[in-house]
Scaffold this motif. Structure first.
Motif, mmCIF file in Angstrom:
data_model
loop_
_atom_site.group_PDB
_atom_site.id
_atom_site.type_symbol
_atom_site.label_atom_id
_atom_site.label_comp_id
_atom_site.label_asym_id
_atom_site.label_seq_id
_atom_site.Cartn_x
_atom_site.Cartn_y
_atom_site.Cartn_z
ATOM 1 N N GLU A 1 0.829 -1.215 0.000
ATOM 2 C CA GLU A 1 0.000 0.000 0.000
ATOM 3 C C GLU A 1 0.861 1.262 0.000
ATOM 4 O O GLU A 1 0.541 2.236 -0.688
ATOM 5 N N CYS B 1 3.907 1.751 -1.198
ATOM 6 C CA CYS B 1 4.529 1.995 -2.503
ATOM 7 C C CYS B 1 3.509 2.585 -3.486
ATOM 8 O O CYS B 1 3.823 3.510 -4.244
ATOM 9 N N ASN B 2 2.294 2.048 -3.462
ATOM 10 C CA ASN B 2 1.241 2.587 -4.318
ATOM 11 C C ASN B 2 0.911 4.029 -3.926
ATOM 12 O O ASN B 2 0.673 4.886 -4.792
ATOM 13 N N TYR B 3 0.902 4.298 -2.610
ATOM 14 C CA TYR B 3 0.633 5.650 -2.134
ATOM 15 C C TYR B 3 1.715 6.616 -2.616
ATOM 16 O O TYR B 3 1.422 7.730 -3.070
ATOM 17 N N ASN C 1 1.335 7.361 -6.359
ATOM 18 C CA ASN C 1 0.228 8.289 -6.596
ATOM 19 C C ASN C 1 0.532 9.688 -6.073
ATOM 20 O O ASN C 1 -0.009 10.669 -6.594
ATOM 21 N N GLN D 1 -2.443 5.881 -14.821
ATOM 22 C CA GLN D 1 -2.783 4.824 -13.867
ATOM 23 C C GLN D 1 -2.423 3.439 -14.408
ATOM 24 O O GLN D 1 -2.070 2.543 -13.642
ATOM 25 N N VAL E 1 1.149 3.050 -13.521
ATOM 26 C CA VAL E 1 1.304 2.801 -12.085
ATOM 27 C C VAL E 1 0.982 1.341 -11.768
ATOM 28 O O VAL E 1 1.703 0.684 -11.001
ATOM 29 N N GLN E 2 -0.092 0.812 -12.358
ATOM 30 C CA GLN E 2 -0.461 -0.583 -12.094
ATOM 31 C C GLN E 2 0.603 -1.549 -12.624
ATOM 32 O O GLN E 2 0.897 -2.566 -11.995
ATOM 33 N N MET F 1 3.350 -1.409 -10.128
ATOM 34 C CA MET F 1 2.982 -2.079 -8.892
ATOM 35 C C MET F 1 3.053 -3.602 -9.024
ATOM 36 O O MET F 1 3.268 -4.306 -8.034
ATOM 37 N N TYR G 1 4.961 -5.592 -6.198
ATOM 38 C CA TYR G 1 4.345 -6.724 -5.495
ATOM 39 C C TYR G 1 5.275 -7.941 -5.543
ATOM 40 O O TYR G 1 5.462 -8.644 -4.548
#
Length: 456
Positions: A111, A113-115, A118, A208, A211-212, A215, A219
């Motif tokens: 979470e 890293c995703n934050y 973004n 996005q 970003v995915q 991620m 992960y």
């Protein structure tokens, strides 16, 4: 003033040396400190004799075993889970119990890293320059181990909890530096890719999508280092009477909602801070720009109150049988081996001829970079005098049982007032006027503000 007038000369050096040699005590201090830790040398024998790990009010039972975060910055997670396990141990009649710290650590890394990625998107859209203070600050440490109470709430509400036996520690849980090194390198690389794409005028959907894709790799790295928690688990345990029990199969979120939340609801707890800087009024709500760990989760909200109220509510909670999560600057005026946090535990003037942390106020230390919250622990006991004034508190740490009083520390109330910054208290102990502050639209502090420092 010209540069030459400020430069140190041979005459200055000679004067400094002669002043030093003119006091024989300096030579004795030099002889001793060249062989022994200077802070150990400065310990006050008299203060040690006066300090006892005895308290007249304790919670019903402390958790077992004493936990150990080892070479990681997970104190905020350990402290939270140490608090939450207390009613669980009592309810299930357990001898000892630990929640999986590695489970929340896994989800926090994903979470967080995703934050961060973004945040890169958001700051790029704000036209923040990559070499400006904000983006430079974010890039300095894209994914540290530390955290805040509201981040814990985000993780538990979204991902639930799991017993430690169902997701034990891994090497990178206990020594996270190498994993973090890989993640930080990739996140900085990905930050450049995101900013380059936005600069080219890409759509939000394309950004996005990138970003995915990034991620997916993040992960993989985290999963390789920490393992992947199972979607469901079965908790088998013996109670104190050696009777076997089994819970599950169940998801971690169901486990929290069904079995833990009725005993400890994280949404019933509120975070109060004390920031005495004149720029930040008491009775106001604050937040910190770009601080968080879960996109779409709750913000880190600071309800600023006088330190005396934090101490009063801490004592009130303990007297009612509830331990208290708190954040402080652990290293100041701290005798680590003895586990004593006391303003008088060191006699620095005797050794060095000058005192430290004595002339600046708490507000001054925040302003000048001399103080900030760095560590989270748990209060489990309090000692009051015949006037009900708090004298000292007992602290459960997460550094193993070979420091302090079998892993526990002693903190004086004077130390609390100077170096404690944050406590988490159940709403039922907090007055309505203080709770009303949480309804305010928080004032946003810059990302680098010391109140945004993360406990690790």
């Amino acid at each position: 003033m010209s540069p030459n007038s400020a430069a140190l000369t041979t005459e200055h050096f000679e004067k400094f040396k002669q002043t030093f040699l003119s006091e024989e005590k300096n030579l004795l201090a030099q002889n001793v400190c060249s062989k022994v830790d200077p802070f150990e040398v400065a310990l006050s024998r008299k203060r040690i004799e006066e300090t006892q790990h005895i308290f007249n009010t304790k919670i019903d039972a402390e958790g077992k075993p004493v936990t150990n975060q080892k070479s990681s910055g997970r104190c905020w997670l350990f402290a939270a889970l140490n608090v939450i396990r207390l009613p669980v141990i009592k309810h299930f009649n357990l001898e000892d119990f630990e929640f999986s710290q590695g489970y929340l650590f896994f989800w926090d890394k994903i979470e967080r890293c995703n934050y961060f990625l973004n945040n890169v998107v958001e700051t790029a859209k704000r036209n923040e320059p990559v070499d400006g203070r904000l983006v430079s600050f974010l890039l300095y440490d894209p994914t540290c181990d530390g955290g805040q109470w509201d981040m814990i709430v985000n993780l538990i509400n979204k991902h639930g909890l799991m017993p430690k036996k169902n997701f034990p520690e891994s090497y990178s849980c206990e020594a996270s530096a190498r994993m973090n090194q890989v993640l930080k390198s990739k996140l900085r690389e990905y930050a450049k890719a995101i900013r380059d794409l936005i600069q080219k005028g890409a759509s939000d959907a394309d950004v996005q999508s990138l970003v995915q894709e990034q991620m997916t790799n993040i992960y993989r790295i985290v999963a390789i280092c920490l393992g992947i928690p199972n979607d469901t688990f079965t908790w088998n345990y013996y109670d104190k009477s050696k009777v076997f029990h089994s819970v599950g199969p169940i998801t971690p979120k169901e486990f929290y909602e069904t079995h833990i939340k009725p005993l400890f609801n994280v949404d019933d707890k509120v975070c109060l801070v004390t920031d005495p800087r004149t720029s930040n009024e008491y009775g106001k709500a604050y937040t910190v720009d770009c601080l968080g760990n879960v996109v779409g989760g709750r913000r880190c909200i600071y309800n600023n109150q006088p330190v005396e109220l934090l101490l009063e509510l801490t004592a009130k909670s303990i007297k009612e049988g509830e331990a208290v999560w708190f954040g402080c600057e652990v290293s100041k005026r701290f005798a680590g081996k003895l586990g004593i946090q006391d303003l008088k535990i060191h006699d620095f003037p005797l050794v060095f001829g000058v005192d430290i942390q004595s002339t600046m106020t708490k507000a001054d230390r925040l302003l000048y970079g001399e103080s900030a919250m760095t560590h989270a622990m748990v209060f489990t006991a309090v000692h009051t005098d015949d006037k009900s004034e708090v004298q000292k508190l007992r602290v459960e740490n997460s550094w193993g049982d070979d420091r302090g009083e079998k892993g526990y520390l002693l903190m004086t109330s004077e130390w609390f007032k100077e170096f404690t910054f944050e406590v988490v208290i159940d709403k039922k102990f907090v007055s309505d006027d203080v709770l009303e502050v949480f309804k305010q639209e928080p004032i946003v502090l810059p990302a680098w503000d010391p109140m945004g420092t993360l406990a690790c």
